[in-house]
Scaffold this motif. Sequence first.
Motif, PDB file in Angstrom:
ATOM      1  N   ARG A  86      36.014  46.822  43.058  1.00 47.46           N
ATOM      2  CA  ARG A  86      36.830  46.228  41.993  1.00 47.46           C
ATOM      3  C   ARG A  86      37.853  47.238  41.480  1.00 47.46           C
ATOM      4  O   ARG A  86      38.999  46.889  41.213  1.00 47.46           O
ATOM      5  CB  ARG A  86      35.951  45.739  40.852  1.00 47.46           C
ATOM      6  CG  ARG A  86      35.290  44.409  41.130  1.00 47.46           C
ATOM      7  CD  ARG A  86      34.595  43.854  39.887  1.00 47.46           C
ATOM      8  NE  ARG A  86      33.365  43.194  40.240  1.00 47.46           N
ATOM      9  CZ  ARG A  86      32.182  43.773  40.461  1.00 47.46           C
ATOM     10  NH1 ARG A  86      32.054  45.068  40.348  1.00 47.46           N
ATOM     11  NH2 ARG A  86      31.121  43.061  40.788  1.00 47.46           N
ATOM     12  N   SER A  87      37.446  48.484  41.352  1.00 50.26           N
ATOM     13  CA  SER A  87      38.385  49.533  40.912  1.00 50.26           C
ATOM     14  C   SER A  87      39.505  49.711  41.932  1.00 50.26           C
ATOM     15  O   SER A  87      40.667  49.868  41.564  1.00 50.26           O
ATOM     16  CB  SER A  87      37.649  50.858  40.715  1.00 50.26           C
ATOM     17  OG  SER A  87      36.710  50.756  39.673  1.00 50.26           O
ATOM     18  N   ASP A  90      41.948  46.930  41.530  1.00 48.02           N
ATOM     19  CA  ASP A  90      42.778  47.145  40.349  1.00 48.02           C
ATOM     20  C   ASP A  90      43.875  48.184  40.619  1.00 48.02           C
ATOM     21  O   ASP A  90      45.021  48.014  40.204  1.00 48.02           O
ATOM     22  CB  ASP A  90      41.940  47.605  39.147  1.00 48.02           C
ATOM     23  CG  ASP A  90      41.034  46.510  38.618  1.00 48.02           C
ATOM     24  OD1 ASP A  90      41.251  45.318  38.952  1.00 48.02           O
ATOM     25  OD2 ASP A  90      40.092  46.846  37.880  1.00 48.02           O
ATOM     26  N   ASP A  93      46.460  46.561  42.980  1.00 47.85           N
ATOM     27  CA  ASP A  93      47.242  45.565  42.234  1.00 47.85           C
ATOM     28  C   ASP A  93      48.227  46.221  41.272  1.00 47.85           C
ATOM     29  O   ASP A  93      49.342  45.727  41.101  1.00 47.85           O
ATOM     30  CB  ASP A  93      46.318  44.613  41.460  1.00 47.85           C
ATOM     31  CG  ASP A  93      45.559  43.668  42.376  1.00 47.85           C
ATOM     32  OD1 ASP A  93      45.922  43.545  43.562  1.00 47.85           O
ATOM     33  OD2 ASP A  93      44.581  43.073  41.891  1.00 47.85           O
TER      34      ASP A  93
END
Length: 96
Positions: A86-87, A90, A93
Amino acid sequence: MQILDENEIKSKLEELEGWEYKDDAIHTSFQFENFKEAFSVMVRIAFEAEAQQHHPNWTNVYNELQISLSTHDAGGVTHKDFKLARSIEDIVDAGE
Protein backbone atom coordinates in the motif's frame (compact mmCIF):
# COMPACT_ATOMS: atom_id res chain seq x y z
CA MET A 1 4.54 -12.88 12.25
CA GLN A 2 2.02 -15.36 10.89
CA ILE A 3 1.77 -16.05 7.16
CA LEU A 4 -1.56 -15.46 5.48
CA ASP A 5 -3.41 -18.30 3.79
CA GLU A 6 -4.19 -18.15 0.09
CA ASN A 7 -7.79 -16.99 0.64
CA GLU A 8 -6.64 -14.10 2.86
CA ILE A 9 -4.02 -13.12 0.29
CA LYS A 10 -6.50 -13.17 -2.59
CA SER A 11 -8.96 -11.09 -0.57
CA LYS A 12 -6.31 -8.48 0.25
CA LEU A 13 -5.12 -8.38 -3.38
CA GLU A 14 -8.56 -7.11 -4.36
CA GLU A 15 -7.58 -3.85 -2.64
CA LEU A 16 -4.43 -3.49 -4.78
CA GLU A 17 -4.52 -2.93 -8.52
CA GLY A 18 -2.01 -4.82 -10.62
CA TRP A 19 -0.63 -7.11 -7.92
CA GLU A 20 -0.67 -10.91 -8.15
CA TYR A 21 0.20 -13.83 -5.90
CA LYS A 22 2.59 -16.55 -7.04
CA ASP A 23 5.63 -18.38 -5.70
CA ASP A 24 4.84 -17.43 -2.08
CA ALA A 25 5.05 -13.68 -2.77
CA ILE A 26 2.99 -10.80 -4.12
CA HIS A 27 4.28 -9.19 -7.30
CA THR A 28 3.75 -6.11 -9.42
CA SER A 29 5.55 -3.98 -11.97
CA PHE A 30 5.50 -0.33 -12.96
CA GLN A 31 6.62 1.51 -16.06
CA PHE A 32 7.82 5.10 -16.01
CA GLU A 33 8.76 7.71 -18.61
CA ASN A 34 12.48 7.01 -18.25
CA PHE A 35 15.19 5.62 -16.00
CA LYS A 36 15.42 8.79 -13.91
CA GLU A 37 11.74 8.60 -12.93
CA ALA A 38 11.98 4.88 -12.15
CA PHE A 39 15.05 5.39 -10.01
CA SER A 40 13.49 8.35 -8.21
CA VAL A 41 10.53 6.19 -7.19
CA MET A 42 12.91 3.43 -6.11
CA VAL A 43 14.68 5.85 -3.79
CA ARG A 44 11.40 6.91 -2.19
CA ILE A 45 10.35 3.28 -1.79
CA ALA A 46 13.75 2.47 -0.28
CA PHE A 47 13.31 5.11 2.43
CA GLU A 48 9.82 3.83 3.23
CA ALA A 49 11.00 0.20 3.25
CA GLU A 50 13.77 1.13 5.67
CA ALA A 51 11.27 2.94 7.92
CA GLN A 52 9.08 -0.19 7.96
CA GLN A 53 12.10 -2.49 8.33
CA HIS A 54 10.73 -4.55 5.44
CA HIS A 55 12.60 -4.66 2.16
CA PRO A 56 11.36 -5.64 -1.30
CA ASN A 57 12.96 -7.92 -3.82
CA TRP A 58 13.08 -5.81 -6.94
CA THR A 59 14.67 -5.37 -10.32
CA ASN A 60 14.97 -2.34 -12.53
CA VAL A 61 15.71 -2.24 -16.24
CA TYR A 62 15.61 1.27 -17.72
CA ASN A 63 12.04 2.47 -17.07
CA GLU A 64 10.52 -0.70 -15.62
CA LEU A 65 10.46 -1.65 -11.96
CA GLN A 66 9.44 -5.15 -10.88
CA ILE A 67 8.68 -5.75 -7.20
CA SER A 68 8.12 -8.91 -5.17
CA LEU A 69 7.15 -8.90 -1.51
CA SER A 70 7.24 -11.72 1.01
CA THR A 71 8.24 -11.93 4.64
CA HIS A 72 11.31 -14.14 4.54
CA ASP A 73 11.42 -14.64 8.32
CA ALA A 74 7.87 -16.02 8.23
CA GLY A 75 8.30 -18.02 5.03
CA GLY A 76 5.48 -16.41 3.08
CA VAL A 77 3.17 -13.43 2.70
CA THR A 78 2.14 -11.56 5.85
CA HIS A 79 0.40 -8.32 6.76
CA LYS A 80 3.81 -6.61 6.53
CA ASP A 81 3.84 -7.25 2.79
CA PHE A 82 0.45 -5.67 2.28
CA LYS A 83 1.39 -2.67 4.40
CA LEU A 84 4.47 -2.06 2.26
CA ALA A 85 2.51 -2.72 -0.95
CA ARG A 86 0.00 0.00 0.00
CA SER A 87 2.88 2.38 0.77
CA ILE A 88 4.44 1.59 -2.61
CA GLU A 89 1.13 2.32 -4.32
CA ASP A 90 0.89 5.65 -2.50
CA ILE A 91 4.44 6.58 -3.51
CA VAL A 92 3.86 5.70 -7.16
CA ASP A 93 0.50 7.52 -7.22
CA ALA A 94 2.07 10.63 -5.68
CA GLY A 95 4.69 10.69 -8.43
CA GLU A 96 2.16 10.67 -11.26
